[in-house]
Design an enzyme around this catalytic site. Structure first.
Site, PDB file in Angstrom:
ATOM      1  N   ASP A 156       0.850  -1.197   0.000  1.00  0.00           N
ATOM      2  CA  ASP A 156       0.000   0.000   0.000  1.00  0.00           C
ATOM      3  C   ASP A 156       0.881   1.240   0.000  1.00  0.00           C
ATOM      4  OD1 ASP A 156      -2.342   1.451   0.015  1.00  0.00           O
ATOM      5  OD2 ASP A 156      -2.536   1.420   2.196  1.00  0.00           O
TER       6      ASP A 156
ATOM      7  N   HIS B 169      -3.841  13.995   0.422  1.00  0.00           N
ATOM      8  CA  HIS B 169      -4.105  13.117   1.572  1.00  0.00           C
ATOM      9  C   HIS B 169      -2.971  13.209   2.589  1.00  0.00           C
ATOM     10  CE1 HIS B 169      -5.190   9.602   3.952  1.00  0.00           C
ATOM     11  NE2 HIS B 169      -4.014   9.062   3.689  1.00  0.00           N
TER      12      HIS B 169
ATOM     13  N   GLU C  36     -10.657   3.824   3.235  1.00  0.00           N
ATOM     14  CA  GLU C  36      -9.734   4.606   2.417  1.00  0.00           C
ATOM     15  C   GLU C  36     -10.055   4.306   0.964  1.00  0.00           C
ATOM     16  OE1 GLU C  36      -5.681   3.749   3.672  1.00  0.00           O
ATOM     17  OE2 GLU C  36      -5.799   5.363   5.169  1.00  0.00           O
TER      18      GLU C  36
ATOM     19  N   GLU D  36      -9.082   3.947  -2.600  1.00  0.00           N
ATOM     20  CA  GLU D  36      -7.821   3.750  -3.308  1.00  0.00           C
ATOM     21  C   GLU D  36      -8.079   3.035  -4.632  1.00  0.00           C
ATOM     22  OE1 GLU D  36      -4.538   2.311  -1.042  1.00  0.00           O
ATOM     23  OE2 GLU D  36      -5.311   3.087   0.865  1.00  0.00           O
TER      24      GLU D  36
ATOM     25  N   ASP E 164      -9.233   0.304   1.604  1.00  0.00           N
ATOM     26  CA  ASP E 164      -8.248  -0.109   2.611  1.00  0.00           C
ATOM     27  C   ASP E 164      -8.787   0.284   3.992  1.00  0.00           C
ATOM     28  OD1 ASP E 164      -5.870  -0.909   3.815  1.00  0.00           O
ATOM     29  OD2 ASP E 164      -4.902   1.029   3.501  1.00  0.00           O
TER      30      ASP E 164
ATOM     31  N   ARG F 240      -8.464   3.755  12.955  1.00  0.00           N
ATOM     32  CA  ARG F 240      -7.609   4.924  13.226  1.00  0.00           C
ATOM     33  C   ARG F 240      -7.082   4.982  14.657  1.00  0.00           C
ATOM     34  NH1 ARG F 240      -6.062   5.922   8.281  1.00  0.00           N
ATOM     35  NH2 ARG F 240      -7.783   6.498   6.904  1.00  0.00           N
TER      36      ARG F 240
ATOM     37  N   GLN G 104      -4.351   2.514  14.931  1.00  0.00           N
ATOM     38  CA  GLN G 104      -3.215   3.034  14.161  1.00  0.00           C
ATOM     39  C   GLN G 104      -2.426   4.082  14.951  1.00  0.00           C
ATOM     40  OE1 GLN G 104      -4.492   4.609  10.359  1.00  0.00           O
ATOM     41  NE2 GLN G 104      -2.421   5.108   9.681  1.00  0.00           N
TER      42      GLN G 104
ATOM     43  N   LYS H 276      -4.592  -2.057   9.838  1.00  0.00           N
ATOM     44  CA  LYS H 276      -4.882  -2.225   8.416  1.00  0.00           C
ATOM     45  C   LYS H 276      -5.006  -3.689   8.008  1.00  0.00           C
ATOM     46  CE  LYS H 276      -3.778   2.163   7.234  1.00  0.00           C
ATOM     47  NZ  LYS H 276      -4.516   3.031   6.326  1.00  0.00           N
TER      48      LYS H 276
ATOM     49  N   THR I 103      -9.242  -5.697   3.574  1.00  0.00           N
ATOM     50  CA  THR I 103      -9.090  -4.757   2.460  1.00  0.00           C
ATOM     51  C   THR I 103     -10.012  -5.274   1.370  1.00  0.00           C
ATOM     52  OG1 THR I 103      -6.760  -4.472   3.050  1.00  0.00           O
ATOM     53  CG2 THR I 103      -7.430  -3.711   0.859  1.00  0.00           C
TER      54      THR I 103
ATOM     55  N   GLU J 155     -10.202  12.432   7.156  1.00  0.00           N
ATOM     56  CA  GLU J 155     -10.078  13.767   6.569  1.00  0.00           C
ATOM     57  C   GLU J 155     -11.430  14.477   6.480  1.00  0.00           C
ATOM     58  OE1 GLU J 155      -7.907  11.481   3.434  1.00  0.00           O
ATOM     59  OE2 GLU J 155      -7.197  13.500   2.961  1.00  0.00           O
TER      60      GLU J 155
HETATM   61 MN    MN Z   1      -4.138   2.856   2.613  1.00  0.00          MN
END
Ligand code: MN
Length: 426
Positions: free
Chosen positions: A136, A143, A209, A211, A243, A247, A250, A263, A267, A374
């Site tokens: 990834d 971002h 996420e 992606e 993904d 948080r 993380q 993570k 996915t 975000e």
């Molecule tokens: Mn990612």
């Protein structure tokens, strides 16, 4: 480009103007009949799935690199992907010709149509690729700037390395799942900034996420890097990637080695792989890079694509999905050729079926952001849903759907959906 890209091509199969799968697309995937039966490689057109194993049995791929192989009878795309670019192009051309309105060889073969032309509602989509390794990246400047600003302030938003190399980490391939698979809220260790000690429990900051994933077709030999201007030839195609990210887990775990459990629980990818050939008309320039990258990253051929992207959210008691963000793949600062060149510059070998995800794709405006982190600015600015609910992060029962498409002249090259529902922790 060749005859398969002609915007005037029409099929004998009816295709709605807003369909993701016109005759110019020809994606590849794997399906099984809903009533039970073998997994086969397939393509999609309009509202139909076409079983390529039966088209091969009928002899349509004679005089191509697919002849004498059984790649379309396999339960994954890997064997087909490993054949290389010449075979991929031959397959696309053969299928395109068979589906054209003036071609009768498949259209008028009733026996074949009965087994090989399947309404999408009768087809169960399967995991298209046996993914060996998953990497990834973190290649959207917007971002990285947003996340850096939230955690370190606007003056130190980008780390000193960010403009010099495509930052990435090695992810987990075993938990890459097909669109539609439910996502169970993970448990883990977290620590609030004002807490004295960490605690163990449910993730409370569940995120997505947005992606795009690159699937490697032909790999490279160990210790033989892929040159940046040859990188595209190694790519079979693109898929949407969500993904999923925890948080709060993380934040507590990521220093010094980066994301780990935050993570690795799931996915999601979309079931159809859109080939580089299908995307060719939508190639565009990358954002200008300053400082100029090292030669090994400096691609002379354009390798960015104009792909519209959307994030839809549906809370449990909403009757339909609501679009919470719109962005575009072309915002990426580091393109996929640079990602591949960087990944292999040490001699690291990529293999058929490897997944390289772009990193969260955000754009310059607030409503172009590719994650809840975000969109809600780390939980400080909740977003409103049409049913009156607010969201900072995802709640149980929320359904997140990613969509993507390229706008052609009178048609669109779509990606289908990449969808997942959040379930309560186990
Ligand atoms: Mn990612």
């Amino acid at each position: 480009m060749d005859e398969t890209h002609d915007s005037k091509l029409k099929s004998w199969i009816e295709v709605n103007e807003n369909s993701d799968f016109p005759i110019q697309n020809i994606p590849f995937g794997v399906y099984s009949p809903k009533g039970g039966g073998d997994l086969h490689v397939a393509t999609a057109i309009g509202d139909y799935v076409i079983d390529l194993a039966y088209l091969d049995d009928a002899g349509f791929f004679i005089d191509t690199d697919i002849e004498e192989t059984e790649v379309f009878h396999e339960p994954t795309l890997n064997a087909f992907m490993a054949l290389g670019q010449k075979a991929w192009k031959e397959a696309r051309l053969t299928i395109s010709r068979l589906l054209r309105e003036d071609n009768t060889s498949f259209k008028d073969n009733d026996e074949l149509r009965k087994i090989a032309l399947i309404p999408m509602n009768d087809a169960e989509m399967e995991m298209p690729v046996d993914i060996g390794d998953y990497t990834d990246f973190y290649s959207s400047r917007e971002h990285a700037t947003n996340v850096g600003t939230m955690f370190r302030g606007p003056d130190a938003a980008l780390m000193p390395n960010w403009l010099h190399l495509p930052v990435g980490y090695h992810g987990r391939a075993s938990s890459v799942v097909l669109s539609g698979t439910d996502i169970v809220r993970p448990k883990g260790q977290t620590k609030a900034p004002d807490a004295e000690k960490p605690s163990f429990g449910d993730c409370n900051r569940m995120d997505f996420e947005l992606e795009m994933g690159v699937l490697i077709g032909s790999g490279n030999i160990l210790s033989e890097p892929i040159a940046v201007d040859e990188a595209k030839d190694h790519v079979f195609g693109f898929t949407l990637v969500n993904d999923w990210s925890a948080r709060d887990i993380q934040t507590w775990e990521y220093i010094p080695l980066g994301p780990f459990l935050a993570k690795n629980f799931a996915t999601s990818i979309s079931p159809w792989i859109i080939t580089m050939e299908a995307l060719e008309p939508f190639k565009c320039k990358s954002p200008e890079q300053n400082p100029k990258p090292f030669d090994y990253l400096n691609n002379k051929k354009d390798c960015n694509y104009d792909i519209n992207l959307e994030i839809h959210l549906k809370a449990e008691n909403m009757s339909e999905s609501h679009i919470i963000s719109k962005t575009n793949y072309n915002y990426l600062y580091w393109n996929m050729a640079q990602q591949i060149a960087h990944h292999t510059v040490t001699g690291c070998n990529l293999r058929t079926g490897d997944l390289l995800a772009s990193g969260t794709i955000s754009g310059p405006e607030k409503d172009n952001r590719g994650s809840m982190l975000e969109l809600s600015w780390n939980g400080k600015e909740p977003i409103s849903l049409p049913n009156g609910e607010k969201r900072t992060f995802l709640e149980d029962g929320d359904i997140v759907t990613l969509k993507g498409w390229c706008k052609g002249k009178g048609y669109r090259i779509g990606f289908g959906d990449c969808k997942g529902t959040i379930l309560p922790s186990a």
